[in-house]
Design a protein around this motif. Structure first.
Motif, mmCIF file in Angstrom:
data_model
loop_
_atom_site.group_PDB
_atom_site.id
_atom_site.type_symbol
_atom_site.label_atom_id
_atom_site.label_comp_id
_atom_site.label_asym_id
_atom_site.label_seq_id
_atom_site.Cartn_x
_atom_site.Cartn_y
_atom_site.Cartn_z
ATOM 1 N N PHE A 54 0.540 -1.078 -0.187
ATOM 2 C CA PHE A 54 -0.054 -0.089 -0.312
ATOM 3 C C PHE A 54 0.879 0.728 -0.164
ATOM 4 N N THR A 55 0.548 2.114 -0.620
ATOM 5 C CA THR A 55 0.695 3.312 -0.309
ATOM 6 C C THR A 55 -0.254 4.710 0.005
ATOM 7 N N GLY A 56 0.188 5.806 0.127
ATOM 8 C CA GLY A 56 -0.850 6.625 0.506
ATOM 9 C C GLY A 56 0.054 7.661 1.004
ATOM 10 N N VAL A 116 3.450 7.424 2.408
ATOM 11 C CA VAL A 116 3.591 6.417 3.368
ATOM 12 C C VAL A 116 3.926 4.634 2.461
ATOM 13 N N GLN A 117 4.827 4.374 2.457
ATOM 14 C CA GLN A 117 4.694 3.090 2.177
ATOM 15 C C GLN A 117 4.916 1.585 2.173
ATOM 16 N N GLY A 118 3.934 0.445 2.564
ATOM 17 C CA GLY A 118 4.337 -0.227 3.563
ATOM 18 C C GLY A 118 4.340 -1.877 2.071
ATOM 19 N N ARG A 119 4.415 -2.573 3.122
ATOM 20 C CA ARG A 119 4.274 -3.942 2.344
ATOM 21 C C ARG A 119 3.118 -4.979 3.656
ATOM 22 N N PHE A 120 2.652 -5.078 3.629
ATOM 23 C CA PHE A 120 2.211 -6.449 4.414
ATOM 24 C C PHE A 120 1.888 -8.087 4.057
ATOM 25 N N ASN A 121 2.382 -8.732 4.883
ATOM 26 C CA ASN A 121 2.256 -10.258 4.677
ATOM 27 C C ASN A 121 1.917 -10.992 5.675
ATOM 28 N N VAL A 122 0.442 -12.051 5.694
ATOM 29 C CA VAL A 122 0.071 -13.006 6.361
ATOM 30 C C VAL A 122 -0.146 -14.078 6.248
ATOM 31 N N VAL A 165 -3.418 6.797 3.498
ATOM 32 C CA VAL A 165 -3.050 5.788 4.774
ATOM 33 C C VAL A 165 -3.434 6.032 6.131
ATOM 34 N N VAL A 166 -5.018 5.307 6.575
ATOM 35 C CA VAL A 166 -4.996 6.181 8.069
ATOM 36 C C VAL A 166 -4.406 5.658 8.772
ATOM 37 N N ILE A 167 -3.990 7.192 10.273
ATOM 38 C CA ILE A 167 -4.092 6.482 10.922
ATOM 39 C C ILE A 167 -5.081 6.739 12.471
ATOM 40 N N VAL A 168 -4.612 5.996 12.871
ATOM 41 C CA VAL A 168 -6.154 5.992 14.258
ATOM 42 C C VAL A 168 -5.119 5.601 15.528
ATOM 43 N N ARG A 169 -6.406 5.804 17.042
ATOM 44 C CA ARG A 169 -5.944 6.053 18.182
ATOM 45 C C ARG A 169 -6.697 4.241 18.730
ATOM 46 N N SER A 170 -6.205 4.001 19.419
ATOM 47 C CA SER A 170 -6.920 2.553 19.440
ATOM 48 C C SER A 170 -7.783 2.716 20.593
ATOM 49 N N GLY A 171 -8.803 2.549 20.731
ATOM 50 C CA GLY A 171 -9.957 2.103 22.268
ATOM 51 C C GLY A 171 -10.486 3.199 21.216
ATOM 52 N N TYR A 172 -11.265 3.593 22.500
ATOM 53 C CA TYR A 172 -12.011 5.088 22.528
ATOM 54 C C TYR A 172 -12.410 5.588 24.189
#
Ligand SMILES: [Zn+2]
Length: 667
Positions: free
Chosen positions: A194-196, A337-343, A224-231
């Motif tokens: 992903f990029t963005g 931002v550039q990334g690659r996730f492999n699962v 690329v959306v960055i969020v914090r955890s929880g609420y």
């Protein structure tokens, strides 16, 4: 395999090159000699023959030869089924009755450290499977699995693995690359690059009913959306927010907004640990990862996110500061931002163990009673474990459910000497702890015709009958009008404090059968503090109490066998049973074994889902305007609606796509 009555040849079911004749005889006769031959359940070697010969010199040579062949056949039969396991020399008593001593012997082996907690998909659980099959064979039962074996093999997803991940950004001519201590994909993340440009979206929650929209004013398409955890602490914890605030919930929202990936900021001070599989094979639609607070701070600073960043990523009332409102990254596009996730999901094979004891008047078309219990447990912990210690420990699962497995074995042995009119199908299920997978697999791909099943008895956690109260839970009472009288009748002698529960659904394997309109009874001696913890050990069980429970079940099976019919009834849910985190109630029953989307195995009686015409096997595609590709999408969709609304729902049924209308009610 087709149903095989008492007169059919078992050679079709077992491939043994030597001694076919004797094996056929043995199976038709239900191995009456085996009780003499293996009074102590010894390992099946020729040693047993020598032992027998020395004790029984009056047996003629011909018979001795047959016995010898039977031993060879027993060994070969298991070998023919792929067995290479060396099983222990368990000291079982010679009695065909249900005894505390035998229950204890079975439990002590099944719950020993050698079996490492019988985790589904591990090599150790195979030892348990071989052991159960050996016992079935020793009692003279017929194989009732695939291709004439005692085993029904099926695929399960046991976890996830990840490697070769990357996350980097360029800003102002400088490039930054994170290492694997700073970020990690979630086990349920989609794989991909992903990029963005980055965009910060606070908690990443949109809950219109509660006037929360962390995406207000943000354009996140392709970013690329960055969020914090929880609420934040100041929202209603019983409303829709907790669902929407789960990582899966945040991913649904981000994906629908067009994000290319989602990064969730970990709590301040927390470090990356390994990939944790959450027990659900459903994957997200876009790559989702976690990032440490320190790394996120660098990223957000580089992106020019305004506001106070230090100390922001903590839970607590202060968390609802400016960061929670979604201050966008600068829109210049100068930073990417550039990334690659492999699962990869880890797929394993596992096995149900099944054996048939033909009924005394069976002509091949008689009914069948299923007596089952799961033999898998949690292995070394992980998803489903309540253990929170640092050091991994074996979860032996003595009560859960070596106890029920031992009960199934003792009942199998008991009924060889106490024949029933109808056939008995004994089943030890795998994959129960991962979501009733073994029983779910069997009811969908039954090894005998499912329509022949008259009732199912499930034994799960029957080893801890409380001495003081003698409280025994029996669930499924409402699934047939005959049950209540039966369970009370035989309790006169036992004097249990019966806790009768109407519902046929519950968190064990009877649920799979009930969802196919089969009457069920589920026996359970109750929860305890060792439940799903490493301390659920064999020495904590009350074997005398367990013996009483198993004998009680035997009496109920025998009495059911004498009945002309066992009519099935569906249980109407009471208001209290509609436990849900949502304001709305639909009444779908999810198929947790299905990983390609959200499939249901049925609907609750009188529920909106039933009234809308939803059916067993329907795959939900659209709920209102929410596309459904997993149960998480469905949960998010539910949280977006209110009671009283009429919502169009698109389901796939076979080849067709059908639109139904669900009228939502309050839970
Ligand atoms: Zn369990």
């Amino acid at each position: 395999m087709q149903y095989c009555g008492v007169f059919c040849s078992s050679t079709a079911n077992i491939s043994i090159s030597r001694s076919n004749a004797s094996v056929r005889t043995v199976f038709v006769q239900r191995l009456p000699w085996m009780r003499i031959l293996t009074p102590h359940g010894n390992r099946m070697t020729s040693r047993g023959v020598v032992y027998y010969r020395t004790l029984n010199k009056d047996i003629d040579d011909m018979k001795t030869t047959i016995y010898a062949l039977v031993f060879v056949a027993l060994g070969s039969a298991l070998q023919a089924q792929g067995s290479t396991a060396v099983l222990p020399n368990i000291n079982l008593d010679a009695s065909l009755e249900v005894t505390a001593a035998d229950l204890r012997a079975h439990v002590e082996w099944l719950a020993s450290d050698e079996l490492e907690g019988r985790g589904t998909g591990t090599p150790s659980i195979d030892l348990a499977a071989e052991y159960i099959a050996r016992e079935f064979l020793r009692y003279g039962l017929q194989p009732a699995g695939d291709n004439g074996t005692f085993f029904q093999t099926f695929d399960v997803i046991t976890g996830a693995q990840s490697s070769g991940n990357s996350l980097a950004w360029q800003s102002g001519g400088e490039s930054t690359t994170l290492d694997s201590t700073q970020f990690m994909p979630y086990a349920f993340s989609a794989s991909g690059s992903f990029t963005g440009t980055p965009v910060y979206a606070g908690y990443g929650i949109v809950a219109t009913g509660e006037d929360i929209d962390d995406y207000a004013g943000l354009s996140v398409e392709g970013r690329v959306v960055i969020v914090r955890s929880g609420y934040p602490d100041d929202v209603n914890p019983h409303g829709s927010v907790p669902v929407l605030a789960s990582v899966r919930g945040k991913e649904v929202t981000a994906r629908e907004k067009g994000a290319s990936a989602l990064l969730v900021i970990m709590e301040e001070g927390k470090s990356i640990s390994g990939l944790k599989y959450d027990g659900s094979p459903a994957r997200t639609g876009i790559p989702v990862g976690r990032i440490t607070a320190a790394a996120a701070r660098r990223l957000l600073t580089a992106a020019g996110v305004e506001g106070k960043i230090d100390g922001e990523f903590k839970k607590g009332p202060a968390a609802r500061g400016p960061m929670a409102k979604g201050i966008p990254a600068r829109e210049s596009g100068s930073m990417e931002v550039q990334g690659r996730f492999n699962v990869d999901l880890i797929r394993k094979q596992t096995r149900n163990v099944l054996a048939l004891l033909p009924g005394s008047n069976s002509d091949g078309a008689e009914g069948v009673f299923v007596i089952g219990g799961h033999y898998d447990h949690l292995g070394w912990g992980g998803h489903g474990s309540l253990y929170r210690g640092e050091i991994p420990m074996i979860h032996n699962g003595a009560d859960d459910n070596a106890s029920g497995t031992a009960g199934v074995l003792e009942l199998a042995q008991y009924f060889t000497a106490n024949p029933t009119r109808h056939s008995l199908l004994f089943m030890a299920f795998s994959g129960e702890e991962m979501g009733l997978l073994g029983s779910g697999h069997w009811v969908n791909e039954p090894t005998i015709e499912r329509s022949r099943v008259r009732a199912m008895y499930n034994l799960d956690m029957i080893g801890r009958l409380p001495v003081a109260t003698r409280r025994l839970n029996v669930q499924g009472i409402g699934t047939s009008p005959v049950w209540k009288e039966l369970v009370n009748k035989f309790n006169d002698a036992e004097n249990f404090d019966l806790a009768l529960i109407e519902d046929g659904h519950g968190s064990s394997d009877h649920s799979s059968f009930y969802s196919k309109d089969i009457p069920v009874l589920f026996f359970f001696t109750g929860l305890h503090t060792d439940y799903h913890r490493p301390s659920d050990d064999a020495h904590k069980l009350d074997y005398k109490g367990q013996e009483e429970v198993v004998r009680y079940i035997a009496e109920i099976v025998e009495a059911s066998d004498a009945l002309e019919s066992i009519p099935f009834t569906r249980v109407k849910k009471t208001e209290k049973q509609k436990v849900s985190r949502f304001n709305v109630y639909v009444g779908t029953i999810p198929d947790y074994g299905y990983s390609e989307g959200f499939k249901i195995t049925g609907t609750s009686p009188g529920s909106p889902a039933e009234e809308a015409g939803m059916q067993d096997g329907d795959i939900l595609l659209l709920f209102g305007t929410t596309e459904i590709s997993s149960i998480y999408d469905y949960m998010t969709a539910l949280s977006r609606h209110k009671p009283g609304e009429e919502v169009p729902v698109v389901v796939r049924r076979g080849e067709d796509e059908i639109t139904l209308t669900v009228k939502l009610v309050s839970k």
